[in-house]
Design a protein around this motif. Structure first.
Motif, mmCIF file in Angstrom:
data_model
loop_
_atom_site.group_PDB
_atom_site.id
_atom_site.type_symbol
_atom_site.label_atom_id
_atom_site.label_comp_id
_atom_site.label_asym_id
_atom_site.label_seq_id
_atom_site.Cartn_x
_atom_site.Cartn_y
_atom_site.Cartn_z
ATOM 1 N N GLY A 48 -6.833 17.066 -10.126
ATOM 2 C CA GLY A 48 -7.005 16.925 -8.777
ATOM 3 C C GLY A 48 -8.250 15.962 -8.416
ATOM 4 N N PHE A 49 -9.053 16.253 -9.579
ATOM 5 C CA PHE A 49 -9.982 14.827 -9.765
ATOM 6 C C PHE A 49 -9.556 14.334 -10.171
ATOM 7 C CE2 PHE A 49 -13.854 13.263 -11.836
ATOM 8 C CZ PHE A 49 -14.527 12.860 -10.802
ATOM 9 N N LEU A 50 -8.878 14.228 -11.336
ATOM 10 C CA LEU A 50 -8.618 12.918 -11.913
ATOM 11 C C LEU A 50 -7.112 11.790 -11.115
ATOM 12 C CD1 LEU A 50 -7.221 10.814 -14.677
ATOM 13 C CD2 LEU A 50 -5.719 12.883 -14.703
ATOM 14 N N SER A 51 -6.734 12.690 -9.900
ATOM 15 C CA SER A 51 -5.616 12.365 -9.065
ATOM 16 C C SER A 51 -6.623 10.871 -8.304
ATOM 17 C CB SER A 51 -5.321 13.633 -7.635
ATOM 18 O OG SER A 51 -4.397 14.497 -8.897
ATOM 19 N N ASN A 52 -7.913 11.482 -7.737
ATOM 20 C CA ASN A 52 -8.667 10.420 -7.589
ATOM 21 C C ASN A 52 -8.405 9.464 -8.340
ATOM 22 O OD1 ASN A 52 -9.966 12.268 -4.840
ATOM 23 N ND2 ASN A 52 -10.974 13.465 -6.404
ATOM 24 N N PHE A 53 -8.236 8.921 -9.679
ATOM 25 C CA PHE A 53 -8.867 8.050 -9.709
ATOM 26 C C PHE A 53 -7.346 7.532 -10.180
ATOM 27 C CE2 PHE A 53 -12.363 9.887 -11.435
ATOM 28 C CZ PHE A 53 -12.812 8.901 -11.501
ATOM 29 N N ILE A 54 -6.177 7.649 -9.781
ATOM 30 C CA ILE A 54 -4.508 7.118 -10.112
ATOM 31 C C ILE A 54 -4.570 7.157 -8.807
ATOM 32 C CG2 ILE A 54 -2.023 8.424 -10.713
ATOM 33 C CD1 ILE A 54 -2.963 10.586 -11.845
ATOM 34 N N VAL A 55 -4.852 7.320 -7.906
ATOM 35 C CA VAL A 55 -4.818 6.490 -6.491
ATOM 36 C C VAL A 55 -5.727 5.183 -6.159
ATOM 37 C CG1 VAL A 55 -5.279 7.099 -4.297
ATOM 38 C CG2 VAL A 55 -4.597 9.171 -4.999
ATOM 39 N N PHE A 56 -6.920 5.303 -7.069
ATOM 40 C CA PHE A 56 -7.838 4.389 -6.796
ATOM 41 C C PHE A 56 -7.425 3.086 -7.963
ATOM 42 C CE2 PHE A 56 -11.107 2.104 -9.926
ATOM 43 C CZ PHE A 56 -11.373 1.782 -8.658
ATOM 44 N N ALA A 57 -6.867 3.435 -8.907
ATOM 45 C CA ALA A 57 -5.961 2.586 -10.095
ATOM 46 C C ALA A 57 -4.901 2.127 -9.091
ATOM 47 C CB ALA A 57 -5.590 2.905 -11.113
ATOM 48 N N PHE A 58 -3.763 2.829 -8.601
ATOM 49 C CA PHE A 58 -2.392 2.640 -7.629
ATOM 50 C C PHE A 58 -3.483 1.239 -6.354
ATOM 51 C CE2 PHE A 58 -0.089 5.581 -10.379
ATOM 52 C CZ PHE A 58 0.735 4.604 -10.425
ATOM 53 N N LEU A 77 -0.119 -6.727 -6.214
ATOM 54 C CA LEU A 77 1.989 -6.527 -4.865
ATOM 55 C C LEU A 77 1.346 -7.468 -3.825
ATOM 56 C CD1 LEU A 77 4.063 -5.152 -5.908
ATOM 57 C CD2 LEU A 77 3.292 -3.016 -4.606
ATOM 58 N N ASP A 78 0.305 -7.348 -3.546
ATOM 59 C CA ASP A 78 0.730 -8.198 -1.953
ATOM 60 C C ASP A 78 0.732 -9.675 -2.190
ATOM 61 O OD1 ASP A 78 0.212 -7.918 0.970
ATOM 62 O OD2 ASP A 78 -1.402 -9.669 0.253
ATOM 63 N N GLY A 79 0.281 -10.007 -2.811
ATOM 64 C CA GLY A 79 0.161 -10.991 -3.566
ATOM 65 C C GLY A 79 1.589 -12.416 -3.126
ATOM 66 N N MET A 80 1.955 -11.406 -4.458
ATOM 67 C CA MET A 80 3.507 -11.366 -4.937
ATOM 68 C C MET A 80 4.848 -11.287 -3.849
ATOM 69 S SD MET A 80 3.549 -10.076 -9.333
ATOM 70 C CE MET A 80 2.922 -8.732 -8.039
ATOM 71 N N MET A 81 4.405 -10.394 -2.770
ATOM 72 C CA MET A 81 5.420 -10.183 -1.999
ATOM 73 C C MET A 81 4.843 -10.745 -0.164
ATOM 74 S SD MET A 81 5.646 -5.873 -2.150
ATOM 75 C CE MET A 81 6.963 -5.772 -0.961
ATOM 76 N N TYR A 82 4.265 -11.389 -0.383
ATOM 77 C CA TYR A 82 4.061 -11.836 1.046
ATOM 78 C C TYR A 82 2.625 -13.186 0.257
ATOM 79 C CZ TYR A 82 5.981 -7.733 2.280
ATOM 80 O OH TYR A 82 6.246 -6.489 2.278
ATOM 81 N N SER A 95 0.922 -1.117 -0.105
ATOM 82 C CA SER A 95 0.090 -0.047 0.072
ATOM 83 C C SER A 95 0.879 0.925 0.255
ATOM 84 C CB SER A 95 -0.985 -0.207 1.245
ATOM 85 O OG SER A 95 -1.827 -0.989 1.368
ATOM 86 N N LEU A 96 2.083 1.349 0.754
ATOM 87 C CA LEU A 96 3.145 2.255 0.698
ATOM 88 C C LEU A 96 3.631 2.808 -0.509
ATOM 89 C CD1 LEU A 96 4.688 1.672 4.417
ATOM 90 C CD2 LEU A 96 2.888 3.399 3.553
ATOM 91 N N ILE A 97 3.913 1.387 -1.174
ATOM 92 C CA ILE A 97 4.559 1.609 -2.642
ATOM 93 C C ILE A 97 3.224 2.466 -3.501
ATOM 94 C CG2 ILE A 97 5.079 0.449 -5.147
ATOM 95 C CD1 ILE A 97 6.634 -2.158 -2.166
ATOM 96 N N ALA A 98 2.305 1.437 -3.287
ATOM 97 C CA ALA A 98 0.871 1.951 -4.292
ATOM 98 C C ALA A 98 1.012 3.689 -3.898
ATOM 99 C CB ALA A 98 0.611 1.015 -3.581
ATOM 100 N N THR A 99 0.849 3.660 -3.027
ATOM 101 C CA THR A 99 0.339 4.974 -2.242
ATOM 102 C C THR A 99 1.704 6.799 -3.120
ATOM 103 O OG1 THR A 99 -0.836 4.897 -0.786
ATOM 104 C CG2 THR A 99 -0.015 6.786 -0.803
ATOM 105 N N ALA A 100 3.024 6.091 -3.007
ATOM 106 C CA ALA A 100 3.419 6.525 -2.973
ATOM 107 C C ALA A 100 4.211 6.778 -4.876
ATOM 108 C CB ALA A 100 5.166 6.087 -2.923
ATOM 109 N N SER A 101 3.664 5.966 -5.218
ATOM 110 C CA SER A 101 4.149 5.912 -6.740
ATOM 111 C C SER A 101 2.873 7.075 -8.008
ATOM 112 C CB SER A 101 3.916 4.205 -7.342
ATOM 113 O OG SER A 101 4.789 3.655 -7.166
ATOM 114 N N SER A 102 1.592 6.840 -7.110
ATOM 115 C CA SER A 102 0.539 7.478 -7.229
ATOM 116 C C SER A 102 0.967 8.964 -7.275
ATOM 117 C CB SER A 102 -1.450 7.334 -6.353
ATOM 118 O OG SER A 102 -0.963 7.166 -5.612
ATOM 119 N N TYR A 103 1.162 9.052 -5.974
ATOM 120 C CA TYR A 103 1.466 10.870 -5.593
ATOM 121 C C TYR A 103 2.310 11.346 -6.320
ATOM 122 C CZ TYR A 103 -2.115 11.339 -2.240
ATOM 123 O OH TYR A 103 -3.314 11.161 -1.378
ATOM 124 N N ILE A 104 3.381 10.411 -6.135
ATOM 125 C CA ILE A 104 4.965 10.632 -8.046
ATOM 126 C C ILE A 104 4.142 10.864 -8.909
ATOM 127 C CG2 ILE A 104 6.697 10.073 -8.892
ATOM 128 C CD1 ILE A 104 7.352 8.479 -6.511
#
Length: 242
Positions: free
Chosen positions: A100-110, A117-122, A12-21
């Motif tokens: 800003g509104f599009l950002s919600n979809f980016i966060v949703f996609a990530f 990703l969770d299944g692959m890592m753990y 989740s941290l990786i996904a969140t950081a990637s979305s905000y980048i």
């Protein structure tokens, strides 16, 4: 002191950081390319306000997912900036508001990408995901009729990679317990003091089977898993001695 490691979920941290980048990159591109760009702090403020939206929230793979539906922030900014016939001011900020509104979809996609990703890592079919560190492990009797036993930690560590996942046969286990009498418990011990894989966000109750050769894991997220071992990890009790 707050135990950050206990609640951290790396995917989740990786996904969140990637979305905000990605959001920051898109913002920089728009800001640089837009002629007569507004002041940076104003553009950022409009971006943040544009993120406000009505969301539809649901659970997917035991993760909370939110889909933006109504761009409340964009509508409010459009009214505030474009009122009194000042359409030009709204045009200067319009792209930042919609980003800003599009950002919600980016966060949703990530957030969706974080699930596989969770299944692959753990991987959930690997016992070390739930008990990566067993150095402080100890045995607790969970049933009043449990025989006194001792955990063989050396053998547990040795057999960690050799455990085989088996099907949980709840009905068969229950019927067998009924035949043996109410005093019989199939999993009379709890493995205490183990630590799950770092960044997994997992906490689990780990039950040890009466013969010391079965481990039933009940995690805080996901399904129960059951593993069988070739040798008992108990010394004394209902398991094999030695």
């Amino acid at each position: 002191m707050f135990d950050f490691e206990k609640y951290m979920h790396a995917p989740s941290l990786i996904a969140t950081a990637s979305s905000y980048i990605l959001i920051g990159t898109l913002f920089a591109i728009i800001y640089r390319k837009k002629p007569a760009s507004p002041k940076l702090w104003k553009a950022i403020l409009v971006l943040v306000l544009g993120m406000f939206a009505f969301h539809f929230t649901f659970n997917l793979a035991e993760e909370v997912i939110s889909i933006p539906i109504l761009p409340i922030g964009v509508a409010l900014l459009s009214w505030l900036l474009g009122r009194q016939g000042n359409a030009a001011r709204w045009q200067r900020f319009r792209r930042f508001a919609w980003l800003g509104f599009l950002s919600n979809f980016i966060v949703f996609a990530f957030a969706l990408l974080a699930i596989p990703l969770d299944g692959m890592m753990y991987p959930k079919n690997v016992p070390s995901t739930y008990m990566m560190d067993v150095k402080k492990a100890s045995l607790i009797a969970s049933h009043p009729h449990s025989k006194e036993g001792t955990l063989n930690k050396a053998k547990l560590e040795k057999l960690m990679g050799k455990m085989k996942q088996k099907k949980i046969e709840s009905e068969s286990w229950y019927n067998r317990i009924r035949k043996d009498g109410d005093h019989k418990e199939k999993f009379p011990y709890i493995l205490n003091g183990t630590t799950a894989a770092k960044g997994s966000g997992l906490k689990a109750i780990i039950f040890i089977e009466e013969d010391g050769r079965g481990i039933l894991i009940t995690p805080n997220k996901g399904r129960q898993v059951y593993f069988r071992l070739k040798e008992s990890i108990l010394t004394g009790g209902d398991g094999e001695n030695g």
